[in-house]
Design a protein around this motif. Structure first.
Motif, mmCIF file in Angstrom:
data_model
loop_
_atom_site.group_PDB
_atom_site.id
_atom_site.type_symbol
_atom_site.label_atom_id
_atom_site.label_comp_id
_atom_site.label_asym_id
_atom_site.label_seq_id
_atom_site.Cartn_x
_atom_site.Cartn_y
_atom_site.Cartn_z
ATOM 1 N N LEU A 5 0.839 -1.191 0.000
ATOM 2 C CA LEU A 5 0.000 0.000 0.000
ATOM 3 C C LEU A 5 0.877 1.245 0.000
ATOM 4 N N PRO A 6 0.447 2.301 -0.688
ATOM 5 C CA PRO A 6 1.257 3.529 -0.705
ATOM 6 C C PRO A 6 1.270 4.202 0.660
ATOM 7 N N GLN A 7 2.362 4.849 0.988
ATOM 8 C CA GLN A 7 2.505 5.591 2.240
ATOM 9 C C GLN A 7 2.080 7.038 1.997
ATOM 10 N N ASN A 8 0.799 7.299 1.996
ATOM 11 C CA ASN A 8 0.288 8.650 1.784
ATOM 12 C C ASN A 8 0.329 9.405 3.110
ATOM 13 N N ILE A 9 1.391 10.174 3.301
ATOM 14 C CA ILE A 9 1.624 10.865 4.561
ATOM 15 C C ILE A 9 0.963 12.238 4.526
ATOM 16 N N ASN A 43 -13.240 16.192 -1.119
ATOM 17 C CA ASN A 43 -14.014 15.154 -0.438
ATOM 18 C C ASN A 43 -13.480 14.895 0.975
ATOM 19 N N VAL A 44 -13.424 15.966 1.750
ATOM 20 C CA VAL A 44 -12.874 15.898 3.096
ATOM 21 C C VAL A 44 -13.945 15.337 4.034
ATOM 22 N N LEU A 45 -13.640 14.199 4.641
ATOM 23 C CA LEU A 45 -14.540 13.558 5.595
ATOM 24 C C LEU A 45 -13.906 13.660 6.972
ATOM 25 N N ILE A 46 -14.691 14.140 7.942
ATOM 26 C CA ILE A 46 -14.185 14.344 9.294
ATOM 27 C C ILE A 46 -15.122 13.665 10.283
ATOM 28 N N THR A 47 -14.558 12.864 11.176
ATOM 29 C CA THR A 47 -15.337 12.346 12.296
ATOM 30 C C THR A 47 -14.745 12.955 13.561
ATOM 31 N N SER A 48 -15.621 13.343 14.466
ATOM 32 C CA SER A 48 -15.156 13.942 15.713
ATOM 33 C C SER A 48 -15.851 13.279 16.887
ATOM 34 N N LYS A 49 -15.088 13.158 17.975
ATOM 35 C CA LYS A 49 -15.656 12.619 19.208
ATOM 36 C C LYS A 49 -14.775 13.027 20.377
ATOM 37 N N GLY A 50 -15.374 12.996 21.552
ATOM 38 C CA GLY A 50 -14.646 13.272 22.772
ATOM 39 C C GLY A 50 -14.743 12.056 23.683
ATOM 40 N N TYR A 51 -13.682 11.819 24.445
ATOM 41 C CA TYR A 51 -13.699 10.691 25.374
ATOM 42 C C TYR A 51 -12.663 10.929 26.467
ATOM 43 N N GLY A 52 -12.869 10.278 27.592
ATOM 44 C CA GLY A 52 -11.922 10.390 28.694
ATOM 45 C C GLY A 52 -12.618 10.251 30.025
ATOM 46 N N TYR A 93 -10.263 14.233 16.130
ATOM 47 C CA TYR A 93 -10.746 14.568 14.787
ATOM 48 C C TYR A 93 -9.993 13.688 13.797
ATOM 49 N N TRP A 94 -10.729 12.810 13.141
ATOM 50 C CA TRP A 94 -10.136 11.925 12.152
ATOM 51 C C TRP A 94 -10.478 12.499 10.784
ATOM 52 N N ILE A 95 -9.434 12.901 10.046
ATOM 53 C CA ILE A 95 -9.585 13.592 8.767
ATOM 54 C C ILE A 95 -9.177 12.655 7.636
ATOM 55 N N SER A 96 -10.032 12.544 6.624
ATOM 56 C CA SER A 96 -9.703 11.822 5.386
ATOM 57 C C SER A 96 -9.993 12.754 4.227
ATOM 58 N N TYR A 97 -9.133 12.735 3.219
ATOM 59 C CA TYR A 97 -9.347 13.599 2.052
ATOM 60 C C TYR A 97 -8.635 13.016 0.834
ATOM 61 N N TYR A 98 -8.984 13.568 -0.313
ATOM 62 C CA TYR A 98 -8.371 13.153 -1.575
ATOM 63 C C TYR A 98 -7.570 14.294 -2.184
ATOM 64 N N ASP A 105 -5.314 10.081 5.230
ATOM 65 C CA ASP A 105 -6.062 10.226 6.473
ATOM 66 C C ASP A 105 -5.122 10.307 7.662
ATOM 67 N N LYS A 106 -5.607 11.014 8.683
ATOM 68 C CA LYS A 106 -4.810 11.204 9.891
ATOM 69 C C LYS A 106 -5.746 11.535 11.046
ATOM 70 N N LYS A 107 -5.357 11.084 12.219
ATOM 71 C CA LYS A 107 -6.100 11.363 13.443
ATOM 72 C C LYS A 107 -5.390 12.489 14.195
ATOM 73 N N PHE A 108 -6.146 13.515 14.556
ATOM 74 C CA PHE A 108 -5.641 14.646 15.336
ATOM 75 C C PHE A 108 -6.344 14.598 16.691
ATOM 76 N N ILE A 109 -5.584 14.613 17.795
ATOM 77 C CA ILE A 109 -6.186 14.526 19.124
ATOM 78 C C ILE A 109 -5.694 15.680 19.998
ATOM 79 N N PHE A 110 -6.655 16.477 20.472
ATOM 80 C CA PHE A 110 -6.369 17.493 21.472
ATOM 81 C C PHE A 110 -6.482 16.803 22.827
ATOM 82 N N LEU A 111 -5.370 16.688 23.535
ATOM 83 C CA LEU A 111 -5.344 16.010 24.823
ATOM 84 C C LEU A 111 -6.058 16.849 25.887
#
Length: 134
Positions: A5-9, A43-52, A93-98, A105-111
């Motif tokens: 699989l390609p390493q799309n960073i 086609n930016v898809l974002i899922t967001s959630k909070g937990y802790g 915030y999990w971001i996916s885009y083309y 895609d990448k997950k961003f987490i505000f601690l």
């Protein structure tokens, strides 16, 4: 197979929590995605959630999904408002885009407690104060 699989960073994409308005009674906060690239993302898809943990109990917020058709180079887009009461949680915030036919895609987490005055910067593109993860 996974090695094939390609390493799309993900680079030059940021998620920011910005202070929109401030009054004696309250503060209004919004979450943005910032495209710092020299090209548009689509086609930016974002899922967001909070937990802790809050007050000794495990807490989870609802998972929200957002779709943004296009974010031009050097521009930003509003994801959602955010309540100060969730600042003590992990805000994910999990971001996916083309870009073309390639998906990123990448997950961003505000601690917990990372959205505080001591971490504020002037946010690029938005020209507001807040906290940013790149």
């Amino acid at each position: 197979m996974i090695k094939d699989l390609p390493q799309n960073i993900v680079e030059d994409i940021a998620v920011a929590v910005a202070l929109e308005k401030e009054s004696v009674e309250s503060k209004v906060w919004y979450v943005y995605i910032i495209n710092l690239k020299q090209q548009a993302i689509e086609n930016v898809l974002i899922t967001s959630k909070g937990y802790g943990e809050k007050d000794g109990e495990q807490v989870k917020t609802s998972t929200l999904r957002h779709m943004i058709p296009l974010i031009e180079a050097g521009k930003s887009a509003l994801i959602e408002p955010i309540d100060e009461q969730t600042f003590g949680l992990n805000n994910e915030y999990w971001i996916s885009y083309y870009i073309g036919k390639d998906i990123y895609d990448k997950k961003f987490i505000f601690l917990p407690e990372s959205i505080v005055d001591g971490n504020f910067i002037k946010l690029p593109v938005l020209n507001k104060v807040g906290v940013m993860i790149k």
